[in-house]
Scaffold this active site. Structure first.
Site, PDB file in Angstrom:
ATOM      1  N   ASP A  73       0.791  -1.245   0.173  1.00  0.00           N
ATOM      2  CA  ASP A  73      -0.033   0.040   0.172  1.00  0.00           C
ATOM      3  C   ASP A  73       0.856   1.342   0.039  1.00  0.00           C
ATOM      4  OD1 ASP A  73       0.917  -0.828   2.707  1.00  0.00           O
ATOM      5  OD2 ASP A  73      -1.026  -0.829   3.525  1.00  0.00           O
ATOM      6  N   GLU A 132      -5.784   3.042   3.582  1.00  0.00           N
ATOM      7  CA  GLU A 132      -6.367   3.766   4.712  1.00  0.00           C
ATOM      8  C   GLU A 132      -7.850   3.901   4.571  1.00  0.00           C
ATOM      9  OE1 GLU A 132      -4.802   3.421   7.613  1.00  0.00           O
ATOM     10  OE2 GLU A 132      -2.886   3.564   6.877  1.00  0.00           O
TER      11      GLU A 132
END
Length: 382
Positions: A73, A132
Site C-alpha cells: 500500500d 487507509e
C-alpha cells in the site's frame, strides 16, 4: 539489487512525500522512476486509467508454473508529524504514520532483486493506493485490474508493526486482522423546552440507551471465542443546556475476526435500533459502510507453507502472532485470491497511527532477505 544505503534513501524520500488516499500522485511518480531504473528486460510496467495512482509491474518467469502476486500500500494518514526527524513529512497534516513508506521500500527491494534475477514463476507487483480509506483493493479488483496475465494465483503482502523487534517476521494461520465496518446512526425525535419534557422526545436519552444496549452484543450475543468490538467514538446532539435535543448523531466502528461475526453484530444492532425506535417513539436510521475492509483471512495451505519455511529457515527471525483488531483492505483481495499477509517488526515505542511513529530502518534488509528467500523457495515447489 538495491543496496541498503539505497533503500534507506528511498524510504526517507517516501516518508517526506506522504499523500492521502487516491491522491498519491507524487508517490506514484517516484515509485515509477525508481522501477524504471531497474533492468527492464523481463518487466512490464502498467498504469491504470480508472485508478491513476495505482501501479503494477509484471515480471516474466523463466519457466512459470504460476503467477505470484506481491502487494504494497502507498497512501498515508491525515496526521501532523511530531517525530522531529530531519526527513519528516513536507506535507502539513499528512504523515506515513502507519509505516507504508517501509512497506513500499521493502516491495521495491524485492522487485529490484527479481528484476535482476529473473524468477522461475511469473510475478505481479501491485502498488496499491487508498488502503487507509476508500477501499483501494476493492476498487482495483472491481475495475478488472487482475485479469489475464495480471491475475496472481496467490498473493502476499506485509504490514509493519512496532510491537515486534526490527526485522522479525510474524504470521499466523487463520485471521491476521479483523474486518471493519463503519456505522453512522441518526436519531430523529422532537425537540422542546427543558422544563416541559412531556412535550418533547429526547434523542440524547434515546441515543444513550442505544449505546448502552449495543455494548451487550459483544458480551451476550456472540460466542466468547469469536472476538468482536463495537466502539462509538463520536456523539453529537443538542445546542444549548435548556433545550431538549430532537436529533442525535453517532459514528462508530464494528470489528470482528470473521465476516460472519461482523454480519451477526450488524444484525443485532438493527434489532436494538428497532427496539429503541419503538420504545422512544422516534426514527433510528442506520448506515453500515464496510466496503473492502473484510477480515484478513490467510489461506490455510499457503500460510502453513509460509510458516513452515520461516520456522525452518529463519527460525530466529520468526514468531507466531495473535490476531489483531486493526483493519486492512488486503482482506478483500484475499477473499478473491488466496494468499498470506504477515507482519514485519519495526521495533518502536510508539504505536501505528501515532504522530511520533518512527520505524527502525534496520528492519528493511532482513525483511527483504526473508521475503526473497521464501519466494524463491516457493517457486521451486510444484
Amino acid at each position: 539489487m538495491l543496496k541498503t544505503a539505497d533503500l534507506i534513501q528511498i524510504r526517507r524520500h517516501l516518508h517526506q512525500i506522504p499523500e492521502l488516499a487516491l491522491n498519491e500522485f507524487q508517490t506514484h511518480t517516484y515509485i515509477k522512476e525508481v522501477i524504471q531504473g531497474f533492468d527492464q528486460e523481463h518487466l512490464t510496467i502498467r498504469e491504470v486509467e480508472e485508478l491513476p495512482t495505482a501501479l503494477l509491474v509484471h515480471i516474466d518467469g523463466v519457466n512459470p508454473k504460476r503467477t505470484i502476486g506481491y502487494r504494497t500500500d502507498i497512501d498515508a494518514l491525515p496526521v501532523q508529524e511530531e517525530t522531529g526527524l530531519p526527513f519528516e513529512s513536507k506535507h502539513p497534516g499528512v504523515m506515513h504514520a502507519c509505516g507504508h513508506d517501509i512497506h513500499m521500500t521493502v516491495a521495491l527491494a524485492v522487485l529490484s532483486y527479481f528484476a535482476q534475477n529473473q524468477p522461475q514463476d511469473n510475478m505481479v507487483f501491485f502498488f496499491q493506493p487508498a488502503e487507509e480509506s476508500e477501499n483501494g483493493g476493492l476498487l482495483a479488483y472491481e475495475d478488472g485490474v487482475f485479469e489475464g496475465q495480471w491475475r496472481p494465483d496467490e498473493f502476499y503482502g506485509l504490514h509493519d508493526t512496532p510491537d515486534l523487534p526490527a526485522g522479525q517476521i510474524g504470521c499466523r494461520l487463520g485471521t491476521l486482522f479483523a474486518g471493519t465496518t463503519e456505522i453512522d446512526v441518526d436519531f430523529v425525535g422532537k425537540g422542546g423546552h427543558a422544563a416541559f419534557p412531556q412535550n418533547a422526545n429526547d434523542m440524547i436519552v434515546a441515543a444513550s440507551q442505544f449505546i448502552n444496549q449495543i455494548q451487550t452484543i459483544i458480551s451476550r450475543s456472540l460466542d466468547p471465542i469469536h472476538s468482536g468490538v463495537v466502539t462509538f467514538g463520536m456523539f453529537e446532539a443538542g445546542t444549548i443546556r435548556n433545550v431538549i435535543a430532537g436529533r442525535a448523531h453517532l459514528e462508530g466502528t464494528i470489528r470482528g475476526l470473521k465476516q460472519t461475526t461482523i454480519e451477526q453484530i450488524d444484525e443485532r444492532i438493527r434489532d436494538v435500533a428497532a427496539g429503541i425506535a419503538r420504545s422512544y417513539n422516534c426514527e433510528v436510521n442506520l448506515n453500515f459502510i464496510q466496503g473492502g475492509y473484510l477480515p484478513v483471512e490467510n489461506d490455510p495451505k499457503l500460510t502453513e507453507n509460509f510458516i513452515d519455511y520461516m520456522e525452518k529457515q529463519h527460525a530466529s527471525q520468526f514468531t507466531i502472532t495473535e490476531p489483531a483488531m486493526t483493519g486492512e483492505d488486503f482482506g478483500y483481495l484475499l477473499s478473491k485470491i488466496p494468499g498470506t499477509m504477515f507482519w514485519l517488526g519495526v521495533g518502536d515505542e510508539h504505536p501505528l497511527h501515532s504522530a511520533k511513529l518512527n520505524p527502525n530502518e534496520d528492519a528493511i534488509e532482513p525483511g527483504v532477505k526473508a521475503i526473497v528467500d521464501f519466494l524463491e523457495y516457493r517457486m521451486q515447489e510444484k
